[in-house]
Each structure stands twice: as structure tokens, then as C-alpha cells.
Design a protein around this motif. Structure first.
Motif, PDB file in Angstrom:
ATOM      1  N   ALA A 132       0.848  -1.192   0.000  1.00 50.38           N
ATOM      2  CA  ALA A 132       0.000   0.000   0.000  1.00 50.38           C
ATOM      3  C   ALA A 132       0.880   1.237   0.000  1.00 50.38           C
ATOM      4  O   ALA A 132       1.977   1.236   0.567  1.00 50.38           O
ATOM      5  N   THR A 133       0.395   2.292  -0.639  1.00 51.29           N
ATOM      6  CA  THR A 133       1.082   3.575  -0.569  1.00 51.29           C
ATOM      7  C   THR A 133       0.428   4.429   0.523  1.00 51.29           C
ATOM      8  O   THR A 133      -0.487   3.988   1.204  1.00 51.29           O
ATOM      9  N   GLY A 134       0.903   5.649   0.676  1.00 50.34           N
ATOM     10  CA  GLY A 134       0.359   6.532   1.694  1.00 50.34           C
ATOM     11  C   GLY A 134       1.380   6.801   2.782  1.00 50.34           C
ATOM     12  O   GLY A 134       2.416   6.132   2.878  1.00 50.34           O
ATOM     13  N   HIS A 173       2.253   2.926  -8.960  1.00 50.27           N
ATOM     14  CA  HIS A 173       3.387   2.097  -9.366  1.00 50.27           C
ATOM     15  C   HIS A 173       4.687   2.873  -9.185  1.00 50.27           C
ATOM     16  O   HIS A 173       5.658   2.358  -8.603  1.00 50.27           O
ATOM     17  N   SER A 174       4.732   4.114  -9.659  1.00 52.98           N
ATOM     18  CA  SER A 174       5.931   4.933  -9.496  1.00 52.98           C
ATOM     19  C   SER A 174       6.180   5.268  -8.035  1.00 52.98           C
ATOM     20  O   SER A 174       7.325   5.277  -7.564  1.00 52.98           O
ATOM     21  N   THR A 175       5.095   5.532  -7.303  1.00 51.05           N
ATOM     22  CA  THR A 175       5.236   5.905  -5.889  1.00 51.05           C
ATOM     23  C   THR A 175       5.842   4.772  -5.077  1.00 51.05           C
ATOM     24  O   THR A 175       6.763   4.993  -4.272  1.00 51.05           O
ATOM     25  N   ILE A 176       5.336   3.551  -5.260  1.00 48.17           N
ATOM     26  CA  ILE A 176       5.868   2.443  -4.461  1.00 48.17           C
ATOM     27  C   ILE A 176       7.296   2.116  -4.862  1.00 48.17           C
ATOM     28  O   ILE A 176       8.097   1.648  -4.034  1.00 48.17           O
ATOM     29  N   ARG A 177       7.658   2.387  -6.101  1.00 49.73           N
ATOM     30  CA  ARG A 177       9.057   2.227  -6.495  1.00 49.73           C
ATOM     31  C   ARG A 177       9.931   3.218  -5.743  1.00 49.73           C
ATOM     32  O   ARG A 177      10.986   2.853  -5.204  1.00 49.73           O
ATOM     33  N   ARG A 178       9.516   4.486  -5.708  1.00 50.73           N
ATOM     34  CA  ARG A 178      10.309   5.502  -5.016  1.00 50.73           C
ATOM     35  C   ARG A 178      10.425   5.210  -3.529  1.00 50.73           C
ATOM     36  O   ARG A 178      11.480   5.401  -2.921  1.00 50.73           O
ATOM     37  N   ARG A 213       8.526  -8.609 -10.937  1.00 47.44           N
ATOM     38  CA  ARG A 213       7.564  -9.180  -9.994  1.00 47.44           C
ATOM     39  C   ARG A 213       6.899  -8.113  -9.126  1.00 47.44           C
ATOM     40  O   ARG A 213       6.373  -8.421  -8.051  1.00 47.44           O
ATOM     41  N   LEU A 214       6.945  -6.861  -9.597  1.00 44.10           N
ATOM     42  CA  LEU A 214       6.140  -5.792  -9.012  1.00 44.10           C
ATOM     43  C   LEU A 214       4.930  -5.595  -9.916  1.00 44.10           C
ATOM     44  O   LEU A 214       5.042  -5.093 -11.030  1.00 44.10           O
ATOM     45  N   LEU A 215       3.773  -6.025  -9.459  1.00 42.49           N
ATOM     46  CA  LEU A 215       2.577  -6.075 -10.291  1.00 42.49           C
ATOM     47  C   LEU A 215       1.573  -5.025  -9.820  1.00 42.49           C
ATOM     48  O   LEU A 215       1.301  -4.892  -8.623  1.00 42.49           O
ATOM     49  N   THR A 216       1.032  -4.297 -10.790  1.00 39.04           N
ATOM     50  CA  THR A 216       0.140  -3.178 -10.518  1.00 39.04           C
ATOM     51  C   THR A 216      -0.989  -3.195 -11.538  1.00 39.04           C
ATOM     52  O   THR A 216      -0.754  -3.497 -12.712  1.00 39.04           O
ATOM     53  N   PRO A 217      -2.216  -2.861 -11.121  1.00 38.88           N
ATOM     54  CA  PRO A 217      -3.266  -2.722 -12.131  1.00 38.88           C
ATOM     55  C   PRO A 217      -2.936  -1.572 -13.084  1.00 38.88           C
ATOM     56  O   PRO A 217      -2.427  -0.534 -12.658  1.00 38.88           O
ATOM     57  N   HIS A 218      -3.205  -1.762 -14.348  1.00 41.24           N
ATOM     58  CA  HIS A 218      -2.866  -0.766 -15.365  1.00 41.24           C
ATOM     59  C   HIS A 218      -3.990   0.267 -15.447  1.00 41.24           C
ATOM     60  O   HIS A 218      -5.055   0.006 -16.023  1.00 41.24           O
ATOM     61  N   GLY A 219      -3.719   1.429 -14.887  1.00 44.20           N
ATOM     62  CA  GLY A 219      -4.727   2.473 -14.872  1.00 44.20           C
ATOM     63  C   GLY A 219      -5.047   3.050 -16.227  1.00 44.20           C
ATOM     64  O   GLY A 219      -6.091   3.699 -16.402  1.00 44.20           O
ATOM     65  N   ASP A 220      -4.161   2.844 -17.209  1.00 47.89           N
ATOM     66  CA  ASP A 220      -4.402   3.354 -18.554  1.00 47.89           C
ATOM     67  C   ASP A 220      -4.902   2.268 -19.503  1.00 47.89           C
ATOM     68  O   ASP A 220      -4.866   2.445 -20.728  1.00 47.89           O
TER      69      ASP A 220
END
Length: 258
Positions: A34-36, A80-85, A97-104
Motif C-alpha cells: 500500500a502507498t500513503g 506504481h511509481s510511488t511504491i518504487r520511489r 515481480r512488481l505487479l500493478t493494475p494498469h490504470g491506462d
């Protein structure tokens, strides 16, 4: 639901990291990220343990909890970018193996179904990290979300968009998102929710001591067999049974030799 009340935000991060580290060191783990602001201390502590104590994520797989609709994965404010940072770029978890729903995605509903199925195909999430919104949301499951909901497209509440507006200076916060559903989150083998600050105290009280209700989506964790809630004193300040939780925590720590 196990409630752990810590003395500081730093201790919150450390206690949550203890739970995650124990599972990661057992072997290949599937993490829900989770981000935040609330989980950030946990990620900092896991990064420190990776650098200083050889905690490796090389065998792990990670699924993010949610994503803004309309943003490509490489957008600066995508989750996706946030959790990478905040985490992934600082440890040895493979990006493949970092999987994220594709918002686009062209078909957001089909993308939501695909993502939910991908979690199941991975054997489910071993540990789902969670924060909580001031209105009781987890992920982007806003109040009135179905307690059995799956990964899906949601409309963001006005309060959530206002809270996140600081991340979009000069631009408009997306109105739609993709989020794991409350039913999806409930299927994680273990859930670890962290909450910090007095502004989360009302939501924490409703989650822990209120009725299970779609009005407080986080209250669905009362139905989870292995949910741990890690709080600082301010976030715990409105709990009516706070003395009981502290005593139970002391006995549990004694039993485990902490």
C-alpha cells in the motif's frame, strides 16, 4: 483482530516490519503493498534491514493495492511509481515481480478482473500491508463499498481527492481508480494495518470497536482471521478498551519473549 499500541511512529514501523520480515525470511513471499504516509515508516525500516541485516526480497512477488485510472505506470504520481520511489527501488525485489493494475488500460473493468485473477494465480497475498483513511477506507474502497467486493473500478470520494490534491499541483486529481476489493483483501493470509496520528483516531475506533459496516470499510478486518493493527498513541486515543489492548499486548510480548 490483534491491536498493538506503540510509543512512537518509529516503533510502529519497526513492529510492522517485524511481521513482514518473519514471513519474507521463510521463503518466497507474496506481498501486498500500500502507498500513503502511514506505511512509509515500515518501508524505511525494511529498507534499512535489507541494507544492514541482509534481508532479501529477491524471491518475493508484490501486488500493489490500487492505482489511479487514466495514469500510465510511469506517471510520476501513479502508485506504481510511488511504491518504487518509497520501497522497491531500494531493495532487491525484481521489477518484473512488481505487479500493478494498469490504470491506462483500454478496458478498465477487464483489467480489474485480470488483476484479481493474477492474485489468485500467485496463490494469494501472504501479507497485505494497509493504511486507513480518515473516512475508514482501505485501498480505494470508500464508504458503502461492498464487504465482498473484488478488484474493480471505483469513483473516488471528494474527501479522498481533496486529501490527495497536494500530489497534483496544477493538475486535477483523477476521479476514478482501480482497487483491490474488500473481499480480495480479506483473502490475504495476513493483514497488517498501520495508522498514525490523531486524525485517524475516529476511523481506528470505528474499525476496531464499531460494527462491521460498509460505512467503515476497514471494519471488514474484524472478519479476517489474522489481522494485526499497529498504532501510535494518537491513532489509538479514541479506543474505549485501550487498557485491555495494552494488557493483552504485554502478555503476548511476554509469551513471545519480546
Amino acid at each position: 483482530m490483534q491491536v498493538i499500541i506503540c510509543e512512537s511512529p518509529e516503533q510502529v514501523g519497526s513492529r510492522a516490519a517485524d511481521i513482514i520480515e518473519a514471513r519474507v525470511r521463510q521463503g518466497p513471499a507474496v506481498l501486498g503493498l500500500a502507498t500513503g504516509s502511514s506505511p512509509s515508516g515500515t518501508y524505511r525500516e525494511l529498507i534499512r534491514r535489507h541494507r544492514e541485516e541482509q534481508l532479501s526480497f529477491s524471491d518475493a512477488t508484490a501486488f500493489t493495492l490500487d492505482e489511479y485510472a487514466g495514469l500510465p505506470l510511469d506517471h510520476d504520481q501513479s502508485y506504481h511509481s510511488t511504491i518504487r520511489r518509497e520501497f522497491v527501488d531500494h531493495v532487491d525485489l525484481p521489477l518484473s515481480r512488481l505487479l500493478t493494475p494498469h490504470g491506462d488500460a483500454e478496458d478498465l473493468r477487464a483489467e480489474a478482473v485480470r488483476y484479481d485473477e493474477a492474485i489468485r494465480e500467485a496463490g494469494g497475498v501472504d501479507i497485505q500491508i494497509l493504511g486507513i483513511g480518515a473516512n475508514g477506507h482501505i485501498g480505494f474502497n470508500e464508504p458503502t463499498s461492498s464487504l465482498n467486493s473484488r478488484t474493480r473500478v471505483k469513483t473516488l470520494a471528494g474527501a479522498t481527492r481533496s486529501d490527495n490534491a497536494r500530489f497534483f499541483p496544477g493538475g486535477e486529481v483523477p476521479q476514478l481508480c482501480l482497487t483491490q476489493g474488500l473481499g480480495t483483501i480479506r483473502e490475504a493470509h495476513q493483514a497488517v494495518l498501520v495508522a498514525l496520528g490523531a486524525n485517524k483516531a475516529g476511523a481506528v475506533r470505528a474499525m476496531v470497536e464499531g460494527p462491521v459496516s460498509a460505512f467503515c470499510p476497514a471494519s471488514v478486518l474484524q472478519l479476517h482471521p489474522r489481522a494485526v493493527v499497529v498504532l501510535d498513541p494518537e491513532a489509538a486515543s479514541q479506543l474505549q478498551l485501550i487498557d485491555y489492548y495494552r494488557r493483552a499486548q504485554e502478555l503476548n510480548d511476554k509469551l513471545l519473549g519480546r
